[in-house]
Design a protein around this motif. Structure first.
Motif, short mmCIF file in Angstrom:
data_model
loop_
_atom_site.label_atom_id
_atom_site.label_comp_id
_atom_site.label_asym_id
_atom_site.label_seq_id
_atom_site.Cartn_x
_atom_site.Cartn_y
_atom_site.Cartn_z
N GLY A 139 0.83 -1.20 0.00
CA GLY A 139 0.00 0.00 0.00
C GLY A 139 0.86 1.25 0.00
N GLY A 173 0.79 5.53 0.94
CA GLY A 173 0.06 6.55 1.67
C GLY A 173 0.83 7.85 1.76
N ASP A 231 -2.52 5.99 6.26
CA ASP A 231 -3.14 6.10 4.94
C ASP A 231 -2.75 4.91 4.05
N ALA A 232 -1.50 4.50 4.13
CA ALA A 232 -1.02 3.37 3.32
C ALA A 232 -1.71 2.07 3.73
N LYS A 266 -4.68 1.78 4.85
CA LYS A 266 -6.05 1.84 4.34
C LYS A 266 -6.10 1.55 2.84
N ASN A 267 -5.03 1.89 2.11
CA ASN A 267 -5.02 1.77 0.65
C ASN A 267 -4.20 0.58 0.16
N PHE A 310 -3.37 -3.11 -1.50
CA PHE A 310 -3.90 -3.94 -2.57
C PHE A 310 -2.99 -5.15 -2.75
N LYS A 366 3.14 6.45 -7.95
CA LYS A 366 1.69 6.21 -8.13
C LYS A 366 1.43 5.53 -9.47
N LYS A 424 -1.52 -2.73 -9.89
CA LYS A 424 -2.96 -3.03 -9.73
C LYS A 424 -3.55 -3.67 -10.98
#
Length: 173
Positions: A49, A51, A68-69, A71-72, A74, A141, A148
């Motif tokens: 992740g 963040g 934050d990382a 939460k995000n 994958f 990003k 992803k």
């Protein structure tokens, strides 16, 4: 005492600060400085992740970025050799990152800002090239966007409605 599985997973995560930038806002009385931290977290088993956190102090910005990382996060499909299943191009803003699988023993061949993302995802053999921007935020990003997009052979076969053996043209006994 039974522990929550999410708490156990959180302790397995490694975190790495990708960069810290000092930004300023000009106001009537002068400049107001704050810090932006970009952090990557991962378990080395395909979960990763990214963040971002902002604060007036470094430790607080890093902690916000880590939260934050988490939460995000994958999942990235990683092959048995520690590479990725296929070639992919990730985009974000003006940044484009080409990510290619590599044979055993190649290692992580990539730019400075993307390397922690691959290492924390558990990818050991990969080649990547940053195209377009040199802005670390957009490059990482774009790399995350590329990761992803990856699909394992099982996911691709299921989407097509065939078996993995049929997809690769091998005989089934």
């Amino acid at each position: 005492m039974a522990r929550n599985p999410k708490q156990r997973d959180a302790s397995d995560l490694q975190e790495r600060v990708v960069f810290i930038h000092r930004v300023s806002k000009v106001v009537k009385g002068g400049r107001r400085f704050s810090l932006v931290a970009l952090v990557a977290v991962g378990d080395g088993k395909g979960n990763v992740g990214l963040g971002m956190g902002k604060s007036a102090e470094v430790p607080l910005a890093i902690q916000k970025a880590v939260d934050d990382a988490k939460k995000n996060m994958f999942h990235v499909p990683v092959t048995d050799e520690g590479s990725i299943p296929h070639k992919v191009m990730g985009h974000f803003g003006a940044g484009r990152v080409l990510i290619q699988p590599a044979i055993e023993g190649t290692g992580v061949i990539s730019g400075g800002s993307v390397r922690p993302l691959f290492e924390l995802a558990g990818i050991k053999n990969v080649m990547s090239k940053s195209l377009g921007t040199t802005n670390a935020m957009n490059v990482i990003k774009a790399a995350a966007d590329g990761l992803k997009q990856l699909e394992s052979p099982e996911q691709t076969a299921e989407r097509r409605g065939i078996t993995v053996a049929q997809m690769f043209g091998t005989k089934e006994n």
